[in-house]
Scaffold this motif. Structure first.
Motif, PDB file in Angstrom:
ATOM      1  N   SER A  36      61.772 -39.858 -22.252  1.00 18.07           N
ATOM      2  CA  SER A  36      62.577 -40.853 -23.630  1.00 18.07           C
ATOM      3  C   SER A  36      62.944 -40.282 -24.642  1.00 18.07           C
ATOM      4  O   SER A  36      62.230 -40.368 -25.757  1.00 18.07           O
ATOM      5  N   SER A  69      56.663 -42.176 -22.061  1.00 16.82           N
ATOM      6  CA  SER A  69      56.852 -43.622 -21.817  1.00 16.82           C
ATOM      7  C   SER A  69      55.849 -44.095 -20.708  1.00 16.82           C
ATOM      8  O   SER A  69      55.367 -43.099 -19.856  1.00 16.82           O
ATOM      9  N   ASN A 124      65.616 -38.492 -20.974  1.00 10.68           N
ATOM     10  CA  ASN A 124      65.427 -39.742 -20.322  1.00 10.68           C
ATOM     11  C   ASN A 124      64.315 -40.277 -19.859  1.00 10.68           C
ATOM     12  O   ASN A 124      63.205 -39.457 -19.835  1.00 10.68           O
ATOM     13  N   TYR A 125      64.116 -41.394 -19.547  1.00 12.96           N
ATOM     14  CA  TYR A 125      62.722 -42.152 -19.141  1.00 12.96           C
ATOM     15  C   TYR A 125      62.270 -41.391 -18.097  1.00 12.96           C
ATOM     16  O   TYR A 125      62.950 -41.331 -17.169  1.00 12.96           O
ATOM     17  N   THR A 128      58.993 -39.111 -28.944  1.00 11.40           N
ATOM     18  CA  THR A 128      59.445 -39.648 -27.866  1.00 11.40           C
ATOM     19  C   THR A 128      59.397 -41.263 -27.832  1.00 11.40           C
ATOM     20  O   THR A 128      58.650 -41.886 -28.719  1.00 11.40           O
ATOM     21  N   MET A 129      60.130 -41.870 -27.385  1.00 12.47           N
ATOM     22  CA  MET A 129      60.601 -43.274 -27.449  1.00 12.47           C
ATOM     23  C   MET A 129      60.902 -43.683 -28.611  1.00 12.47           C
ATOM     24  O   MET A 129      60.724 -44.987 -29.146  1.00 12.47           O
ATOM     25  N   HIS A 164      63.479 -49.107 -24.513  1.00 14.85           N
ATOM     26  CA  HIS A 164      63.119 -48.103 -24.221  1.00 14.85           C
ATOM     27  C   HIS A 164      63.739 -46.707 -24.753  1.00 14.85           C
ATOM     28  O   HIS A 164      64.082 -45.783 -24.024  1.00 14.85           O
TER      29      HIS A 164
END
Length: 590
Positions: free
Chosen positions: A300, A399, A296-297, A376-377, A534
């Motif tokens: 990400s 991120s 998760n962020y 990622t992202m 995001h």
């Protein structure tokens, strides 16, 4: 008569399949185990093949086109609405955008600094015409969350500064609406939180920076806030290192949320998950750590619940399964973020994927095939075929402002029920970087809209990765022009647009080759349009409804039995012919 006989024979085959195929305790169809080890290909619970004939094949790798050269506002957050307007918005406290509010001279007071602000921070984009208009938004929407109400209105929750507890609504039926905002409506600060529409049309709002709680927000601007503590979010939050402001690491913001078919909620944060009863607040099941890193962020990764294919008796989904891909190591953010280090280290993103059946007792993470490249992202979006597509993102870093490099320009077609080793296919790449603060959405015409990317605090140009104001559309493999004769066309006049839970509904469709459609050659899918930001597509959900007959190119399908399977609201309905989808239509279910 021949068509009726074929229909009856196919129904008998489907009945035999449902009777003689073994099932687990939650009604999932269990495929035959092949090989050994804790891998996904040992336990595919996909409910069987979608077609009785081989799918149409193509070597087409897709195509990119610029849909708009300069819209002036970056798409940090994005929502497709049922009126075919795509709403996106940016932050309001981070300086000017590249477009003035309309009409000229419209300069409302920005509550962040109490100064007139003539710049647009939100817009409505007509995906059919590529035209857009500015939208007025009051308060700070930076890193907020959102969803649709059952009536099609868009809701945005949280943000930061004066917007951290705000709820703002974009009405569906107003031809030129602005956001209507209610400040201090939420029970906790919701910066980097996630939303999920529940079975009754309300939304659970989970987490946020220093918000180890959740709350349920009804589809109304008038409600009493009710914060419910969720210690799991505190347990999964990587603590700050060092003194002073902005030393957050967290690794559990924008948690992944999915509605299970028993009404409970699967919540994934950082590297693990729980199943929550949103009404009682009880943790129903604690799931094991997902191996590999943080998802998760700010690392990400991406996640989706796989399409829910309904059983022949329309009482259960044959497969309830979540997939997670990408992200980065738990220390990736602290090694790259300029607030913490003088020399940035851009760690390679993760390329591994894992799957879990969260409704199984003792569910375990199963190793999925690795992606061809780290990411990622990225966004993992449903396609009308029941496949998924991964696009946007970077191959190194996380991120955050200027925390990533090596953009991943290559979309991936993900076909989760193909044999292992054949599930990811690289599509044709774009030449535009889409990293931090980009967004995307599947459109009713089956193309994918891609917008945004601003890895800087302010709008910044003439650098390696500038603020991106161009809008693209990607045509996936199934839009190969050679397949046009097999592409279904829905007759909207002969199609039911208002669906009722558990009731049959009609879809009139044909293909250009003028062959009659038959059961076993067609597949219907229904997509709930997500709110994307995001790297996570909040509320995204695809239903594969049960089909009962096809007579003279009129398909009879069964609407899902309740909101546990398909929350009330608007969906895009698609018809596929042997893997070739046609343009979808909006339908409403309650």
């Amino acid at each position: 008569m021949a068509s009726l006989l074929k229909t009856c024979m196919l129904l008998l085959q489907l009945l035999a399949f449902s009777v003689f195929t073994s099932r687990d305790h939650c009604g999932c169809v269990a495929a035959v185990s092949v090989g050994c080890g804790n891998s996904v290909h040992n336990k595919l619970l996909d409910g069987g093949d979608d077609y009785s004939k081989p799918q149409v094949e193509t070597d087409y790798k897709g195509a990119w086109v610029i849909d708009n050269l300069d819209v002036g506002v970056c798409a940090m957050h994005l929502q497709l609405m049922p009126n075919d307007q795509v709403i996106w918005y940016d932050a309001t406290s981070l300086g000017p955008s590249a477009r003035k509010l309309e009409p000229e001279g419209n300069c409302p007071i920005n509550p962040y600094d109490n100064q007139p602000d003539c710049w647009a921070h939100a817009l409505a984009y007509d995906w059919k015409t590529s035209q857009s208009r500015t939208v007025e938004v009051w308060g700070e929407t930076w890193c907020s969350s959102g969803n649709l109400w059952p009536n099609g209105n868009m809701i945005s929750t949280g943000g930061t500064y004066n917007g951290v507890k705000a709820v703002r609504m974009m009405p569906l039926d107003d031809p030129k609406p602005d956001f209507i905002e209610v400040r201090d409506a939420l029970g906790d600060v919701r910066w980097y939180s996630s939303n999920l529409v529940l079975q009754d049309g309300s939304a659970i709002v989970v987490g946020g920076r220093n918000a180890f709680s959740y709350e349920i927000v009804p589809p109304s601007l008038e409600f009493k806030p009710n914060k419910i503590d969720l210690p799991f979010l505190n347990d999964t939050c990587t603590p700050s290192k060092g003194e002073g402001p902005d030393k957050y690491i967290e690794n559990n913001l924008y948690p992944f949320l999915f509605l299970l078919t028993d009404g409970n909620v699967f919540i994934f944060a950082n590297d693990r998950a729980v199943t929550l009863n949103p009404t009682s607040g009880q943790i129903i099941q604690q799931h094991p750590v997902c191996p590999g890193g943080s998802r998760n962020y700010p690392p990400s990764g991406s996640s989706a619940i796989l399409p829910l294919k309904m059983s022949t008796d329309n009482t259960q989904a044959l497969n309830v399964e979540v997939v997670i891909c990408g992200g980065n190591s738990p220390d990736a953010f602290e090694l790259v973020d300029a607030k913490r280090v003088k020399v940035q280290q851009f760690l390679p993103a993760l390329k591994d994927c894992h799957r879990i059946h969260p409704m199984e007792k003792g569910a375990q993470w199963e190793d999925e095939q690795d992606m061809p490249s780290p990411r990622t992202m990225g966004y993992l979006l449903h396609l009308p075929t029941g496949d998924l597509i991964m696009l946007n993102g970077a191959q190194k870093g996380t991120s955050g402002w200027e925390n990533a490099k090596d953009p991943n320009l290559t979309p991936l077609l993900y076909q989760p029920f193909k044999p292992i080793g054949q599930r990811f296919t690289e599509m044709n790449p774009t030449n535009i970087s889409r990293m931090y603060h980009s967004s995307s959405a599947l459109l009713p015409d089956t193309k994918v809209l891609v917008a945004g990317s601003n890895p800087h605090q302010f709008y910044t140009f003439n650098v390696e990765f500038p603020t991106e104001l161009r809008v693209e559309k990607f045509s996936p493999h199934y839009l190969d022009p050679k397949l046009d004769k097999q592409r279904p066309i829905i007759d909207e006049q002969g199609t039911d647009k208002v669906l009722k839970y558990g009731k049959p509904f009609k879809i009139a469709a044909s293909i250009q080759s003028q062959e009659f459609l038959e059961l076993g050659e067609i597949k219907v899918t229904m997509l709930y349009p997500p709110f994307t930001t995001h790297g996570f597509s909040q509320n995204q959900r695809m239903i594969v409804p049960t089909l009962t007959e096809v007579v003279d190119n009129v398909i009879t399908a069964l609407a899902p039995p309740s909101g546990n399977f398909a929350p009330p609201g608007y969906y895009i309905l698609f018809v596929n012919y042997l893997g070739v989808p046609g343009t979808g239509v909006w339908v409403h279910i309650d």
